[in-house]
Design a protein around this motif. Structure first.
Motif, PDB file in Angstrom:
ATOM      1  N   ALA A   1     -11.354  -5.010 -23.023  1.00 49.67           N
ATOM      2  CA  ALA A   1     -11.488  -6.457 -22.827  1.00 49.67           C
ATOM      3  C   ALA A   1     -12.917  -6.813 -22.465  1.00 49.67           C
ATOM      4  CB  ALA A   1     -10.526  -6.920 -21.738  1.00 49.67           C
ATOM      5  N   ALA A   2     -13.504  -6.047 -21.547  1.00 55.85           N
ATOM      6  CA  ALA A   2     -14.880  -6.310 -21.133  1.00 55.85           C
ATOM      7  C   ALA A   2     -15.839  -6.142 -22.302  1.00 55.85           C
ATOM      8  CB  ALA A   2     -15.270  -5.372 -19.994  1.00 55.85           C
ATOM      9  N   SER A   3     -15.615  -5.122 -23.105  1.00 56.31           N
ATOM     10  CA  SER A   3     -16.473  -4.882 -24.263  1.00 56.31           C
ATOM     11  C   SER A   3     -16.428  -6.060 -25.226  1.00 56.31           C
ATOM     12  CB  SER A   3     -16.032  -3.594 -24.969  1.00 56.31           C
ATOM     13  OG  SER A   3     -16.865  -3.315 -26.070  1.00 56.31           O
ATOM     14  N   THR A   4     -15.234  -6.588 -25.463  1.00 56.67           N
ATOM     15  CA  THR A   4     -15.079  -7.734 -26.355  1.00 56.67           C
ATOM     16  C   THR A   4     -15.793  -8.965 -25.794  1.00 56.67           C
ATOM     17  OG1 THR A   4     -12.948  -6.924 -27.157  1.00 56.67           O
ATOM     18  CG2 THR A   4     -13.422  -9.256 -27.487  1.00 56.67           C
TER      19      THR A   4
ATOM     20  N   ALA B   1     -19.513  -8.652 -26.071  1.00 58.10           N
ATOM     21  CA  ALA B   1     -19.924  -8.886 -27.464  1.00 58.10           C
ATOM     22  C   ALA B   1     -19.943 -10.373 -27.780  1.00 58.10           C
ATOM     23  CB  ALA B   1     -18.977  -8.154 -28.412  1.00 58.10           C
ATOM     24  N   GLU B   2     -19.033 -11.111 -27.184  1.00 58.78           N
ATOM     25  CA  GLU B   2     -18.917 -12.543 -27.462  1.00 58.78           C
ATOM     26  C   GLU B   2     -19.950 -13.383 -26.713  1.00 58.78           C
ATOM     27  OE1 GLU B   2     -14.055 -12.559 -28.169  1.00 58.78           O
ATOM     28  OE2 GLU B   2     -14.935 -13.495 -26.387  1.00 58.78           O
ATOM     29  N   GLN B   3     -20.221 -13.000 -25.451  1.00 53.62           N
ATOM     30  CA  GLN B   3     -21.031 -13.894 -24.621  1.00 53.62           C
ATOM     31  C   GLN B   3     -22.110 -13.223 -23.789  1.00 53.62           C
ATOM     32  OE1 GLN B   3     -18.107 -14.532 -20.793  1.00 53.62           O
ATOM     33  NE2 GLN B   3     -17.333 -15.209 -22.782  1.00 53.62           N
ATOM     34  N   GLY B   4     -22.167 -11.878 -23.819  1.00 55.56           N
ATOM     35  CA  GLY B   4     -23.147 -11.165 -23.011  1.00 55.56           C
ATOM     36  C   GLY B   4     -22.605 -10.832 -21.631  1.00 55.56           C
ATOM     37  N   SER B   5     -23.140  -9.798 -21.020  1.00 62.53           N
ATOM     38  CA  SER B   5     -22.624  -9.353 -19.734  1.00 62.53           C
ATOM     39  C   SER B   5     -22.920 -10.339 -18.607  1.00 62.53           C
ATOM     40  CB  SER B   5     -23.206  -7.971 -19.381  1.00 62.53           C
ATOM     41  OG  SER B   5     -24.624  -8.025 -19.319  1.00 62.53           O
TER      42      SER B   5
ATOM     43  N   LYS C   1     -18.674  -6.650 -11.492  1.00 66.60           N
ATOM     44  CA  LYS C   1     -19.033  -6.615 -12.908  1.00 66.60           C
ATOM     45  C   LYS C   1     -19.966  -5.452 -13.221  1.00 66.60           C
ATOM     46  CE  LYS C   1     -21.562 -10.007 -14.352  1.00 66.60           C
ATOM     47  NZ  LYS C   1     -21.962 -11.369 -14.781  1.00 66.60           N
ATOM     48  N   ARG C   2     -20.841  -5.156 -12.298  1.00 66.32           N
ATOM     49  CA  ARG C   2     -21.782  -4.055 -12.501  1.00 66.32           C
ATOM     50  C   ARG C   2     -21.058  -2.736 -12.736  1.00 66.32           C
ATOM     51  NH1 ARG C   2     -23.716  -0.453  -8.866  1.00 66.32           N
ATOM     52  NH2 ARG C   2     -25.684   0.589  -9.343  1.00 66.32           N
ATOM     53  N   ALA C   3     -19.931  -2.527 -12.034  1.00 61.29           N
ATOM     54  CA  ALA C   3     -19.174  -1.292 -12.198  1.00 61.29           C
ATOM     55  C   ALA C   3     -18.590  -1.184 -13.607  1.00 61.29           C
ATOM     56  CB  ALA C   3     -18.054  -1.213 -11.159  1.00 61.29           C
ATOM     57  N   ILE C   4     -18.209  -2.321 -14.183  1.00 64.30           N
ATOM     58  CA  ILE C   4     -17.697  -2.320 -15.556  1.00 64.30           C
ATOM     59  C   ILE C   4     -18.808  -1.934 -16.532  1.00 64.30           C
ATOM     60  CG2 ILE C   4     -16.767  -3.760 -17.399  1.00 64.30           C
ATOM     61  CD1 ILE C   4     -15.307  -5.389 -15.295  1.00 64.30           C
ATOM     62  N   VAL C   5     -19.964  -2.560 -16.353  1.00 73.96           N
ATOM     63  CA  VAL C   5     -21.097  -2.262 -17.227  1.00 73.96           C
ATOM     64  C   VAL C   5     -21.479  -0.787 -17.097  1.00 73.96           C
ATOM     65  CG1 VAL C   5     -23.529  -2.762 -17.692  1.00 73.96           C
ATOM     66  CG2 VAL C   5     -21.947  -4.621 -17.162  1.00 73.96           C
TER      67      VAL C   5
END
Length: 213
Positions: A36-39, A42-46, A72-76
């Motif tokens: 989900a985060a990857s999508t 891709a759509e709007q930037g981190s 959010k940083r942990a996801i990235v």
């Protein structure tokens, strides 16, 4: 020599800012979160991505998301770790069978082309690595990745150039990989035709240093 090897930066563990799942169900849930985060990236930037959006897109509660990713940083970071592991596996496989200089030229050139295509095709990858300069931990992860990749290359160079200074080989290999990261970022920041020329120029310069042409 043993003391030198023990002190190599690529062997220093970099702590991940997230909790790793131990059960299969949890691993599957984390996979949905990362997908989900990857999508969304891709759509709007981190920068624009929000934790609530990730949870909603993944079909999990916000509490479940925070259980594994405190921010959010942990996801990235998790996505960066994934790309790093995949790239190292690809590089190791490509260089494993190199037996002479022609093999190295071919394998290295193919790896650079693969990496360039990945940067062009994966907006998530571009977004992650564009933020390395601003995030010290991600920068350290990138440097550790370059050092690990350099070790694969050093192993090949030591076979092909047994009389060369091993320290010089290590320095050259590390610089080549780190410059490759910069070359990819530059290539995708300009139009495709110029980017292709920049990548080709990088390959020529790198190969001159590695095998003399």
């Amino acid at each position: 020599m043993e003391e030198k090897a023990a002190a190599r930066p690529e062997q220093v563990a970099i702590a991940s800012p997230r909790r790793s799942p131990s059960q299969q169900r949890s691993r599957e849930r984390v996979e949905r979160m990362l997908a989900a985060a990857s999508t969304l990236i891709a759509e709007q930037g981190s920068d624009a991505m929000r934790m609530g959006e990730v949870a909603e897109r993944a079909g999990v509660s916000i509490g479940s998301l925070y259980q594994f990713f405190p921010d959010k940083r942990a996801i990235v970071w998790a996505l960066a770790e994934r790309y790093t592991a995949e790239s190292q596996a690809c590089i190791a496989a490509a260089l494993k069978g190199v037996g002479d200089k022609d093999d190295l030229k071919r394998a290295f050139s193919e790896l650079v082309d693969i990496y360039h295509r990945l940067f062009l095709a994966e907006p998530v990858m571009r977004d992650i690595w564009s933020g390395t300069q601003a995030d010290k931990a991600l920068r350290e992860l990138e440097l550790a990745d370059s050092r690990a990749n350099a070790e694969f290359l050093v192993a090949v160079l030591k076979r092909l150039r047994p009389d060369a200074d091993p320290i010089e080989l290590e320095t050259t290999a590390f610089l080549v990989w780190q410059m490759g990261e910069a070359a990819m970022r530059l290539a995708i920041s300009v139009d495709r035709a110029e980017g292709d020329r920049l990548v080709a120029a990088y390959k020529r310069m790198a190969l001159r240093e590695l095998v003399g042409g």
